[in-house]
Scaffold this active site. Structure first.
Site, PDB file in Angstrom:
ATOM      1  N   TRP A 325       0.368  -0.843  -0.101  1.00  0.00           N
ATOM      2  CA  TRP A 325      -0.151  -0.019   0.022  1.00  0.00           C
ATOM      3  C   TRP A 325       1.160   1.127   0.227  1.00  0.00           C
ATOM      4  CZ3 TRP A 325      -0.540   4.107   2.843  1.00  0.00           C
ATOM      5  CH2 TRP A 325      -1.152   4.612   3.185  1.00  0.00           C
ATOM      6  N   HIS A 326       1.836   1.107   0.327  1.00  0.00           N
ATOM      7  CA  HIS A 326       3.010   2.228   0.907  1.00  0.00           C
ATOM      8  C   HIS A 326       3.037   2.686  -0.785  1.00  0.00           C
ATOM      9  CE1 HIS A 326       1.880   1.982   5.063  1.00  0.00           C
ATOM     10  NE2 HIS A 326       2.852   3.339   5.296  1.00  0.00           N
ATOM     11  N   GLY A 327       3.311   1.523  -1.501  1.00  0.00           N
ATOM     12  CA  GLY A 327       4.308   1.907  -3.009  1.00  0.00           C
ATOM     13  C   GLY A 327       4.646   0.986  -3.873  1.00  0.00           C
TER      14      GLY A 327
END
Length: 488
Positions: A325-327
């Site tokens: 989700w963060h990248g």
């Protein structure tokens, strides 16, 4: 428009005056105003992506009504998967297209097959992960009959795009925020003062702690191949303070601004670096995201039911998805995997809920056991942050390898101290000590300044607040620095 910018310092008072002095007797007028200024706030980043936000809002609003009014389960399922598919499709395209296409080509290359592919110069719409998750939770809750759809389009649009939380959270739930949007709000002086204190502390964390810690952290991470030993340890520590001060600072400002308008947003941080184990850390770090994954992924997968094997599997899924989700980078996957490994002993031995209270609750100092538990948890977290911050897996490996080198050398400690002081001086270490002390004293509250100084005489409190303002003015960077989580 950044919270730590001059433009926001002008924007906020204007909206506040209009909200409480022009539309104070008109709930509909207040909500329309919030929607208009929220869209203006977002358009200041890039007006082109405002249409994507509007489309996402309209899609989830419409599919929510369609699901509720559907005559058959198959039509309800159709509208549900349409919304899920389009939302995740937009998120996947803007955030993960290049990652997927290049990873696929690399995987095929392992078999000796060369594939030509095109990457796109895609601009990531700011806040897309956050407002997409707002909409997803809303649609999922309607599908499972937990809530009924909101028929007032203005109210629903404010829920999705309320400007304090629009670009970096917290990730709100319809059950929590929509009722506040729908009821009459009366100005509360005490709550507004509390909001100003929370904004002040958030600005201090961002502009004094995070932005100044970034100086040394960036030097180390950008030149890890030519550094070693304790210098790199200090770089990782400074990054841990940077990301906490930056993201929790944003959350404090967001919650404080929301208080000014009569809203209570979900708490996003609860002093995570004072955690005694990794499970406690994840109950205190980015709480709105952690609980989102718990409610909408972990529990539907079976949660803690079905035996240890499923519990372990679900835990790994949660942390890997959280990392992703963060990248779109394998570094985030490894970061998630590390945290899954960290938490696994407490899952296996069922000690993950052994630290539900606040460390040293009701006391000034922790016990020796608590101190070392906090220290070990912090060290594990700092190590994982190396992969979060590194540009690539190779860069992270170089950082870790060189960090280990020279740690046993006495000269390395002197060199690291000299380098740190020559780079940031004595002021930053003293500011960090002050910051940690205030956080420790306020750790049992919603935020550090919530009740700090309640018993002080008013002149003393005002001197303390004036000192914080002075420190912000003294140590703030001359250029505006974006918040780290805007890239997610």
């Amino acid at each position: 428009m950044l919270f730590n910018s001059l433009s926001f310092a002008v924007f906020l008072p204007i909206v506040f005056v209009l909200y409480w002095f022009v539309f104070h007797k008109q709930l509909k007028g207040q909500n329309i105003l919030l929607l208009v200024v929220s869209y203006f706030f977002y358009a200041c980043w890039d007006y082109r992506f405002l249409f994507l936000l509007m489309f996402s809002t309209f899609l989830d609003y419409s599919t929510g009504l369609a699901m509720f009014d559907a005559k058959t389960k198959s039509w309800k399922r159709f509208w549900f998967w349409l919304s899920i598919g389009v939302n995740l499709g937009f998120l996947g395209f803007f955030k993960y297209y290049n990652f997927f296409i290049s990873s696929f080509a690399d995987a095929i290359g392992l078999w000796g097959i060369h594939v030509d592919y095109w990457t796109l110069n895609i601009i990531l719409p700011v806040g897309i992960s956050f407002y997409t998750f707002h909409g997803l939770s809303y649609v999922i809750d309607i599908y499972y009959d937990r809530i009924q759809p909101e028929r007032n389009f203005i109210d629903y649009s404010v829920f999705v795009s309320f400007f304090p939380l629009l670009v970096a959270g917290p990730i709100e739930r319809a059950t929590h925020l929509l009722p506040q949007i729908q009821r009459v709000r009366v100005f509360d002086y005490g709550n507004a003062v509390l909001g100003l204190r929370q904004i002040l502390w958030g600005l201090f964390k961002k502009m004094v702690i995070a932005d100044n810690c970034a100086t040394l952290a960036n030097l180390m991470f950008n030149d890890a191949a030519h550094q070693e030993g304790l210098k790199l340890v200090m770089g990782a520590v400074f990054f841990s303070l940077q990301i906490y001060g930056d993201f929790s600072g944003y959350s404090d400002i967001a919650l404080g601004v929301a208080r000014l308008f009569g809203f209570d947003l979900l708490r996003n941080f609860a002093f995570p670096y004072f955690s005694r184990d990794i499970a406690e850390f994840w109950r205190r770090w980015h709480i709105s995201l952690s609980t989102w994954f718990r409610d909408y992924l972990y529990i539907p997968l079976g949660g803690s039911k079905g035996g240890m094997a499923k519990k372990v599997r679900n835990t790994f899924i949660i942390f890997l998805v959280s990392g992703f989700w963060h990248g779109a980078n394998w570094t985030f996957i490894i970061w998630g995997l590390l945290n899954a490994l960290y938490i696994m002993p407490s899952i296996v031995f069922e000690t993950n809920r052994s630290n539900l209270n606040t460390v040293a609750q009701g006391k000034l100092f922790p016990t020796i056991r608590e101190f070392f538990a906090v220290l070990i948890t912090y060290c594990l977290t700092v190590f994982a942050w190396i992969f979060f911050r590194a540009e690539s897996v190779t860069a992270a490996w170089i950082y870790v390898k060189n960090m280990v080198k020279g740690l046993l050398s006495k000269a390395a400690y002197v060199q690291a101290l000299d380098f740190t002081l020559s780079t940031v001086g004595w002021a930053l270490p003293l500011l960090i000590l002050f910051f940690i002390s205030i956080e420790w004293l306020g750790r049992e509250q919603q935020f550090a300044l919530q009740r700090l100084g309640e018993r002080w005489k008013q002149p003393v409190r005002w001197v303390f607040y004036a000192t914080l303002i002075f420190l912000i003015g003294m140590f703030m960077k001359t250029e505006e620095t974006p918040f780290i989580y805007f890239q997610f």
